[in-house]
Enzyme design. Structure first.
Site, short mmCIF file in Angstrom:
data_model
loop_
_atom_site.label_atom_id
_atom_site.label_comp_id
_atom_site.label_asym_id
_atom_site.label_seq_id
_atom_site.Cartn_x
_atom_site.Cartn_y
_atom_site.Cartn_z
N ARG A 60 -7.02 12.78 1.47
CA ARG A 60 -5.96 13.22 2.38
C ARG A 60 -4.57 12.77 1.94
NH1 ARG A 60 -7.31 9.64 7.65
NH2 ARG A 60 -9.31 10.62 7.31
N HIS A 61 -4.50 11.68 1.18
CA HIS A 61 -3.16 11.30 0.68
C HIS A 61 -3.20 11.09 -0.84
CE1 HIS A 61 -5.05 7.48 1.69
NE2 HIS A 61 -4.71 7.51 2.96
N THR A 114 -6.84 5.90 10.26
CA THR A 114 -6.77 4.86 9.24
C THR A 114 -8.03 4.01 9.39
OG1 THR A 114 -5.43 3.04 8.35
CG2 THR A 114 -5.40 3.35 10.74
N THR A 115 -8.22 3.03 8.46
CA THR A 115 -9.45 2.25 8.51
C THR A 115 -9.58 1.54 9.85
OG1 THR A 115 -8.97 1.82 6.20
CG2 THR A 115 -10.81 0.60 7.16
N ASN A 153 0.85 -1.19 0.00
CA ASN A 153 0.00 0.00 0.00
C ASN A 153 0.90 1.25 0.00
OD1 ASN A 153 -1.43 2.28 1.08
ND2 ASN A 153 -3.09 0.90 1.60
N ARG A 208 3.76 18.58 2.50
CA ARG A 208 4.41 19.79 2.01
C ARG A 208 3.68 20.42 0.82
NH1 ARG A 208 9.58 22.14 2.28
NH2 ARG A 208 9.42 21.39 4.42
N GLU A 242 -8.57 0.24 -2.67
CA GLU A 242 -9.41 0.19 -1.46
C GLU A 242 -10.33 1.39 -1.50
OE1 GLU A 242 -6.87 0.61 1.88
OE2 GLU A 242 -5.90 -1.30 1.57
N GLU A 287 -10.84 -9.81 2.77
CA GLU A 287 -9.57 -9.46 3.42
C GLU A 287 -9.85 -9.41 4.92
OE1 GLU A 287 -7.17 -6.28 1.80
OE2 GLU A 287 -6.40 -5.79 3.79
N HIS A 320 -3.73 -4.98 7.57
CA HIS A 320 -3.86 -3.91 8.55
C HIS A 320 -2.95 -4.15 9.75
CE1 HIS A 320 -5.44 -0.35 10.38
NE2 HIS A 320 -6.07 -0.13 9.25
N GLY A 321 -2.03 -3.22 9.91
CA GLY A 321 -1.14 -3.24 11.08
C GLY A 321 -0.06 -4.31 11.03
N ASP A 367 -0.07 4.47 -0.03
CA ASP A 367 -0.75 5.71 0.41
C ASP A 367 0.18 6.66 1.16
OD1 ASP A 367 -3.03 4.61 -0.60
OD2 ASP A 367 -3.94 4.15 1.34
N HIS A 368 1.01 6.07 2.04
CA HIS A 368 1.77 6.97 2.91
C HIS A 368 2.97 7.61 2.22
CE1 HIS A 368 -1.00 6.37 6.01
NE2 HIS A 368 -0.76 5.08 6.14
N ARG A 426 -9.41 8.07 -0.64
CA ARG A 426 -10.36 8.47 0.40
C ARG A 426 -11.19 9.65 -0.07
NH1 ARG A 426 -8.92 6.22 5.74
NH2 ARG A 426 -10.64 7.51 6.43
N HIS A 434 -5.65 3.54 -1.41
CA HIS A 434 -6.98 3.86 -0.89
C HIS A 434 -7.30 5.29 -1.31
CE1 HIS A 434 -9.74 3.91 2.97
NE2 HIS A 434 -10.35 4.36 1.89
N GLY A 460 1.08 -1.62 4.32
CA GLY A 460 1.47 -0.26 3.95
C GLY A 460 2.41 0.40 4.92
N HIS A 461 1.88 0.79 6.09
CA HIS A 461 2.62 1.69 6.97
C HIS A 461 4.00 1.17 7.37
CE1 HIS A 461 3.58 3.89 10.69
NE2 HIS A 461 2.98 4.89 10.07
N1 PXP Z 1 -5.80 -3.38 4.06
C1 PXP Z 1 -6.80 -2.48 4.21
C2 PXP Z 1 -8.17 -2.89 3.81
C3 PXP Z 1 -6.55 -1.18 4.69
O1 PXP Z 1 -7.57 -0.29 4.81
C4 PXP Z 1 -5.23 -0.81 4.99
C5 PXP Z 1 -4.93 0.60 5.43
O2 PXP Z 1 -5.08 1.46 4.33
C6 PXP Z 1 -4.21 -1.77 4.82
C7 PXP Z 1 -4.53 -3.05 4.38
C8 PXP Z 1 -2.79 -1.47 5.14
O3 PXP Z 1 -2.67 -1.25 6.52
P1 PXP Z 1 -1.27 -0.81 7.14
O4 PXP Z 1 -0.93 0.53 6.57
O5 PXP Z 1 -1.54 -0.78 8.61
O6 PXP Z 1 -0.26 -1.85 6.75
#
Ligand code: PXP
Length: 250
Positions: free
Chosen positions: A58-59, A109-110, A9, A20, A79, A160, A200-201, A11-12, A54, A52, A222-223
């Protein structure tokens, strides 16, 4: 090489750019670029790119989505919340996959999975429209048998499983319970012939726990990868996660 696939992911990457350049969308200096990062993730072995879009932008921005669609060589997993505006974007760009998620404006986040049982009526027409356009559909759900059954009844290709609770468990008891929930949900999904993904996480520490969930096809992360990329570079960050996933046995 493990059979478990990695979707990164990005996004970040855009979060950092927006910090910026949010007010200067056409600036030639706007960096870092999520499209370049996505290409580097693919080069490092990621099997898909996740993003994602949104409602509050935001990103990731609309222009990013168009450029990702044009440039990604593996597959694009979009997403998104089930809102008319975002559904129109999906039908215009036709990602390979859509993962429907709940979206609250005030969340960082979600948070939590979709309540497929309660939202069946709203989800059904969106799923049909996406599938008719050739898009494979996933539902992001908490690991309960009710949600898996409801997803199956709606005819989606994938679920998922939300791994946030196990990832952030603050006691061994909660961790054990959540892992058992995830294992049971993955088994149920697989028996119903759903492709079972998780996300997620997930990070470089808790991946050992995630590797204990059976029947998984893909992890979406992602993160932690983007954060590690700040220190070791994004290609190394992806390779390190793929190496940690190599222990996985379905
Ligand atoms: N899967 C889904 C459905 C999510 O909403 C997210 C966060 O955007 C992720 C995976 C990735 O999560 P993380 O950034 O915590 O790895």
């Amino acid at each position: 090489m493990s059979g478990l696939r990695l979707g990164v992911n990005v996004d970040h990457i855009a979060t950092l750019r927006q910090a910026r350049y949010a007010g200067m969308p056409d600036s030639k200096n706007a960096e870092p670029d999520p499209i370049i990062a996505a290409a580097m993730c693919e080069r490092a072995g990621a099997q898909g790119i996740v993003t994602h879009l949104r409602s509050d932008r935001r990103h990731i921005q609309d222009r990013d989505i168009d450029r990702l669609r044009q440039n990604i060589m593996t597959k694009l997993n979009l997403e998104m919340g089930n809102t008319p505006e975002i559904v129109d974007v999906a039908l215009r760009i036709v990602p390979d996959e859509v993962c429907l998620v709940p979206e609250k404006r005030e969340e960082v986040t979600t948070e939590g999975g979709l309540d497929v049982v309660a939202q069946r009526k709203e989800l059904e027409p969106t799923i049909k429209r996406l599938q008719t356009s050739g898009i494979r559909v996933s539902l992001f759900v908490d690991p309960t048998l009710e949600q898996i059954d409801a997803a199956h009844e709606l005819g989606v290709e994938m679920v998922e499983l939300h791994t946030g609770k196990v990832a952030n468990a603050f006691s061994e008891k909660i961790e054990k319970q959540e892992l058992e929930n995830l294992q049971a949900a993955a088994k149920a999904g697989s028996e119903l012939k759903l492709q079972v993904n998780a996300g997620h996480g997930i990070n470089y520490s808790n991946i050992a726990l995630i590797n204990k969930i059976p029947h998984l096809t893909e992890l979406n992360i992602g993160h932690s990868i983007v954060s590690r990329a700040m220190v070791v570079g994004i290609e190394n960050a992806v390779k390190e996660m793929l190496a940690a996933m190599a222990d996985y046995k379905a």
